[in-house]
Every structure is written in structure tokens, then in C-alpha cells.
Enzyme design. Structure first.
Site, PDB file in Angstrom:
ATOM      1  CB  CYS A 145      52.034  46.717  46.521  1.00  0.00           C
ATOM      2  SG  CYS A 145      51.509  45.071  45.988  1.00  0.00           S
TER       3      CYS A 145
HETATM    4  N1  LIG Z   1      46.617  46.088  42.651  1.00  0.00           N
HETATM    5  C1  LIG Z   1      47.724  46.507  43.234  1.00  0.00           C
HETATM    6  O1  LIG Z   1      47.759  46.723  44.463  1.00  0.00           O
HETATM    7  C2  LIG Z   1      48.976  46.742  42.430  1.00  0.00           C
HETATM    8  C3  LIG Z   1      50.081  47.279  43.096  1.00  0.00           C
HETATM    9  C4  LIG Z   1      51.257  47.506  42.373  1.00  0.00           C
HETATM   10  C5  LIG Z   1      51.325  47.158  41.038  1.00  0.00           C
HETATM   11  N2  LIG Z   1      50.236  46.595  40.415  1.00  0.00           N
HETATM   12  C6  LIG Z   1      50.375  46.250  38.998  1.00  0.00           C
HETATM   13  O2  LIG Z   1      49.555  47.143  38.249  1.00  0.00           O
HETATM   14  C7  LIG Z   1      49.074  46.480  37.065  1.00  0.00           C
HETATM   15  C8  LIG Z   1      47.552  46.569  37.081  1.00  0.00           C
HETATM   16  O3  LIG Z   1      47.149  45.918  38.257  1.00  0.00           O
HETATM   17  P1  LIG Z   1      45.667  46.037  38.797  1.00  0.00           P
HETATM   18  O4  LIG Z   1      45.664  45.436  40.145  1.00  0.00           O
HETATM   19  O5  LIG Z   1      45.158  47.399  38.577  1.00  0.00           O
HETATM   20  O6  LIG Z   1      44.988  45.054  37.767  1.00  0.00           O
HETATM   21  P2  LIG Z   1      43.467  44.674  37.610  1.00  0.00           P
HETATM   22  O7  LIG Z   1      42.629  45.505  38.493  1.00  0.00           O
HETATM   23  O8  LIG Z   1      43.397  43.196  37.739  1.00  0.00           O
HETATM   24  O9  LIG Z   1      43.281  45.040  36.091  1.00  0.00           O
HETATM   25  C9  LIG Z   1      43.343  44.019  35.172  1.00  0.00           C
HETATM   26  C10 LIG Z   1      42.640  44.537  33.957  1.00  0.00           C
HETATM   27  O10 LIG Z   1      43.620  44.652  32.926  1.00  0.00           O
HETATM   28  C11 LIG Z   1      43.023  44.500  31.694  1.00  0.00           C
HETATM   29  N3  LIG Z   1      43.778  43.505  30.959  1.00  0.00           N
HETATM   30  C12 LIG Z   1      44.027  42.245  31.319  1.00  0.00           C
HETATM   31  N4  LIG Z   1      44.805  41.640  30.383  1.00  0.00           N
HETATM   32  C13 LIG Z   1      45.027  42.547  29.439  1.00  0.00           C
HETATM   33  C14 LIG Z   1      45.737  42.518  28.221  1.00  0.00           C
HETATM   34  N5  LIG Z   1      46.379  41.433  27.808  1.00  0.00           N
HETATM   35  N6  LIG Z   1      45.763  43.626  27.466  1.00  0.00           N
HETATM   36  C15 LIG Z   1      45.109  44.728  27.863  1.00  0.00           C
HETATM   37  N7  LIG Z   1      44.404  44.809  29.024  1.00  0.00           N
HETATM   38  C16 LIG Z   1      44.374  43.730  29.791  1.00  0.00           C
HETATM   39  C17 LIG Z   1      41.617  44.027  31.935  1.00  0.00           C
HETATM   40  O11 LIG Z   1      40.755  45.140  31.800  1.00  0.00           O
HETATM   41  P3  LIG Z   1      39.993  45.401  30.442  1.00  0.00           P
HETATM   42  O12 LIG Z   1      39.478  44.075  29.982  1.00  0.00           O
HETATM   43  O13 LIG Z   1      38.937  46.383  30.787  1.00  0.00           O
HETATM   44  O14 LIG Z   1      40.999  45.966  29.488  1.00  0.00           O
HETATM   45  C18 LIG Z   1      41.624  43.581  33.384  1.00  0.00           C
HETATM   46  O15 LIG Z   1      40.388  43.750  33.986  1.00  0.00           O
HETATM   47  C19 LIG Z   1      49.580  45.037  37.142  1.00  0.00           C
HETATM   48  O16 LIG Z   1      50.717  44.908  36.359  1.00  0.00           O
HETATM   49  C20 LIG Z   1      49.899  44.860  38.622  1.00  0.00           C
HETATM   50  O17 LIG Z   1      50.901  43.908  38.843  1.00  0.00           O
HETATM   51  C21 LIG Z   1      49.065  46.404  41.094  1.00  0.00           C
END
Ligand SMILES: NC(=O)c1ccc[n+]([C@@H]2O[C@H](COP(=O)([O-])OP(=O)(O)OC[C@H]3O[C@@H](n4cnc5c(N)ncnc54)[C@H](OP(=O)(O)O)[C@@H]3O)[C@@H](O)[C@H]2O)c1
Length: 339
Positions: A145
Site C-alpha cells: 500500500c
Molecule cells: N491491510 C492492508 O492495507 C494491506 C495492503 C496491502 C497488502 N496487504 C497484504 O495482504 C496480506 C493480508 O493482509 P491483511 O491486512 O488482510 O491481513 P489480516 O487482516 O491481518 O489477515 C491476517 C489473517 O491471515 C490468516 N493467517 C495468518 N497467518 C496465517 C498462516 N500462516 N496461514 C494461513 N493463514 C494465516 C489469519 O486468518 P485465519 O486464522 O482466519 O486464517 C489472520 O487473521 C498481507 O500479506 C499484507 O501484507 C495488506
């Protein structure tokens, strides 16, 4: 209709993908996964998605035409090779395939890369820079982001940079994800503002990689000081970029350069007044305002986007649109929510 699978609908990026794809005219979401809510109806976990009659699965059960991987880094790379083996196009939202250099990845992320052989194939999914390569890609590495805001702000003048660039960026809390962490609690964040990643944030190498590529071999890689801050809002990024230039340039010339660079790119918009995060809320636009500080001669570029849309899921859909040869605006051309 193309079929879509979303891995990790229980995270913020995953659930935002589901919201946006639900109204996309050329795809149908057929499977969603999420460990913590596996077995539950999607509508029970996320009532705003009640139109989607799906059960959250622990894992994908059948092949899809395209799979969005919205897992944390390392977990994402572990699943991508098997998805590609099914013939699916893959858009990975994590950082696992963004850096071309595996040593750089391993030093910033402190993990071994499970499939470094895919790094040379993955295309960095910033359509404003790599649109033609994205069209042909099997695997797209969706940018971070902060890097989306910063790279778009610097790309039109990459060759003019002369000295350290400062990127002073602010983000809303959803940038930190949905998992519970003390620093993201309401009482920690509300009426508070804090810097983090002060000694080096993982988004820095992506920014340097892309700007160095634009500068070509005859110019040094840029020196970049990137400092992110957390501010008390749910979504949004404002990146203020301070750029020493090789030559004095007029504001009119800089603005003309930005407009020419982004001509034909529907989501990169050069604006006439400093942009605000609310002007991008829920939309896939990145708003940029370049201006010259007459006292120092520095170029200042203010760049603004919604971290979950142009900074993550909206951009991922923009990439999918390109991969299938569709208009890149399909399903993601809604305007910002205001106020
Ligand atoms: N948030 C943003 O603004 C943003 C922007 C750009 C990119 N990203 C990227 O997008 C990805 C997701 O980000 P997010 O912000 O959506 O994350 P998030 O809301 O923190 O989601 C994390 C979730 O991933 C699952 N998880 C964690 N470790 C795991 C593992 N080892 N294997 C499988 N599932 C796992 C868990 O859900 P469960 O326990 O339900 O499986 C956890 O609640 C990340 O790589 C992040 O860097 C995020």
C-alpha cells in the site's frame, strides 16, 4: 464468467476483495477460505456480504480461473506454486513475489523463500508501470500500500532525482490487518499519532527497486528515507514525498510531466489541490499533487489512496482485469465515499 477463489477472506484484504468482486460483471466468486471461520457461512461472519451464499472453507477445493492470495508473507508463497499448477492465474497480495532479489527478500523478511524460482516470473503489479507485462502474467505480485502511493508519486520524475528522497507517510489502522495487536486497540490509536518502522520498514526495498528500474543503468539507485506513521482513521494513506532535483524546474513543467506520464491511466489522477484521504475512501484512485517549494527548490509530491483498494484489493482486481484482457476499470470504477 470467470471463476474466482479468495484465499483468506477472514483478513481485511480478502474481505475487501469479496466486497468488490461481488459487483464485478465478469466474475463469480466460487470459493473462499479462512482458517479461523472455516465451516461458517460467509454471511454469518460478514453480514454485509450476505448476497454471497458461500461457506468459508479451510482450503480451496477445486480449481478456479483466478485465485487471489491474501495471506501474510511466507504463508502466501507456500501455496502459490500449487495454485499455478492447476492452471489458475494468481494475484498475490502479500510481499512474497514483489522483490526480484531473493537475498533482499530474505534479509528484509527474515524467512527463507520457499519458491525463489518464481521471482523472475512474477510481475510487479503496478499497472501504471507494467501494464503490458501484467497482461501476459500467470503470477502478479500486487504492490504494497505505501509503495503504491510512493512509487506513483516518484515515477514521473525518477530521472530527475538528485539526492536523498524523503517519504513521510501516514496510514490508517486497517493497514496493519485484522489480527488483534495491542498497538491497534482503539484506546491506543484514538487521538494518537505515532511513527513506526523508524529503523527500516519492509516496504522500502520495493520502492527503491521500482524507482531504480525507472532510472535505468546510467543513474544510481535512489537513496530513500521512508518513515511511516499510524494515524487514527480506518483507511487511507497520505504520502508526502520530498525530492531534491537535478535542475530547478517550474511547477507548470512538473505538472505537465505528471499529466503526460499518467495519460491513459484511469486510476492515477493528477489533482489541482493537495489531496486528502477522504477523497479516495473506498475508491481505486491514487490522487497526486506535485508542487515545487520555491525556497529550497525541492519537489514535493503529495500522494493519497485507500490502502485497501488501490493499495491492495482494488489494484489486485485491476491486475486481474488486465490479465483477462478486460477494461482495467471493470468493477472498480466507483468514486470515493464522502464525507
Ligand atoms: N491491510 C492492508 O492495507 C494491506 C495492503 C496491502 C497488502 N496487504 C497484504 O495482504 C496480506 C493480508 O493482509 P491483511 O491486512 O488482510 O491481513 P489480516 O487482516 O491481518 O489477515 C491476517 C489473517 O491471515 C490468516 N493467517 C495468518 N497467518 C496465517 C498462516 N500462516 N496461514 C494461513 N493463514 C494465516 C489469519 O486468518 P485465519 O486464522 O482466519 O486464517 C489472520 O487473521 C498481507 O500479506 C499484507 O501484507 C495488506
Amino acid at each position: 464468467m470467470k471463476t474466482v477463489g479468495i484465499i483468506n477472506v477472514t483478513g481485511y484484504a480478502g474481505v475487501e476483495l469479496a466486497r468488490l468482486l461481488l459487483r464485478h460483471p465478469a466474475v463469480r466468486i466460487t470459493q473462499v477460505t479462512g482458517r479461523s471461520e472455516a465451516g461458517k457461512k460467509l454471511a454469518d461472519v460478514f453480514p454485509h456480504l450476505s448476497e454471497l451464499d458461500l461457506t468459508i472453507q479451510p482450503e480451496l477445493e477445486s480449481p478456479s480461473d483466478v485465485v487471489f492470495v491474501a495471506l501474510p508473507h511466507k504463508a502466501a508463497a507456500a501455496v502459490v506454486p500449487s495454485l499455478l499448477a492447476t492452471g489458475a492465474r494468481v494475484v498475490d497480495i502479500s510481499a512474497d513475489f514483489r522483490l526480484h532479489d531473493v537475498a533482499e527478500y530474505q534479509s528484509w523478511y527474515q524467512v527463507d523463500h520457499p519458491c525463489p524460482e518464481l521471482l523472475s516470473e512474477a510481475v510487479y503489479g503496478l499497472p501504471e508501470l507494467h501494464r503490458d507485462r501484467i497482461r501476459e502474467a500467470r503470477l502478479v505480485a500486487n504492490p504494497g500500500c505505501y509503495p503504491t502511493a510512493a512509487i506513483l508519486a516518484l515515477a514521473p520524475i525518477a530521472d530527475l532525482i538528485n539526492g536523498p528522497v524523503i517519504i513521510d507517510a501516514k496510514s490508517g489502522i486497517s493497514g496493519g490487518g485484522r489480527s488483534l495487536v495491542l498497538t491497534n486497540h482503539f484506546s491506543e490509536v484514538n487521538e494518537n499519532c505515532m511513527a513506526y518502522g523508524v529503523h527500516g520498514h519492509r516496504h522500502l526495498p520495493e520502492i527503491v527497486q521500482e524507482i531504480a528500474e525507472l532510472r535505468g543503468n546510467h543513474l544510481d539507485a535512489p537513496s530513500v528515507l521512508f518513515l511511516p506513521h499510524l494515524v487514527p482513521m480506518t483507511r487511507g494513506i497520505l504520502a508526502s514525498c520530498y525530492v531534491p532535483l537535478r535542475d530547478r524546474v517550474s511547477e507548470a513543467d512538473v505538472r505537465q510531466r505528471f499529466r503526460a506520464f499518467y495519460q491513459g491511466h484511469p486510476f492515477a489522477r493528477v489533482v489541482d489541490a493537495p489531496p486528502q484521504t477522504k477523497q479516495t475512501l473506498g475508491s481505486n484512485f491514487c490522487l497526486m499533487y506535485p508542487t515545487v517549494d520555491s525556497r529550497t527548490g525541492h519537489l514535493v509530491v503529495l500522494s493519497c489512496l485507500d490502502n485497501l483498494v488501490k493499495g491492495a484489493s482494488g489494484q489486485a482486481i485491476q491486475n486481474m482485469n488486465l490479465m483477462f484482457g478486460w477494461d482495467e476499470r471493470l468493477g472498480i470504477d466507483s468514486i470515493a465515499v464522502y464525507p
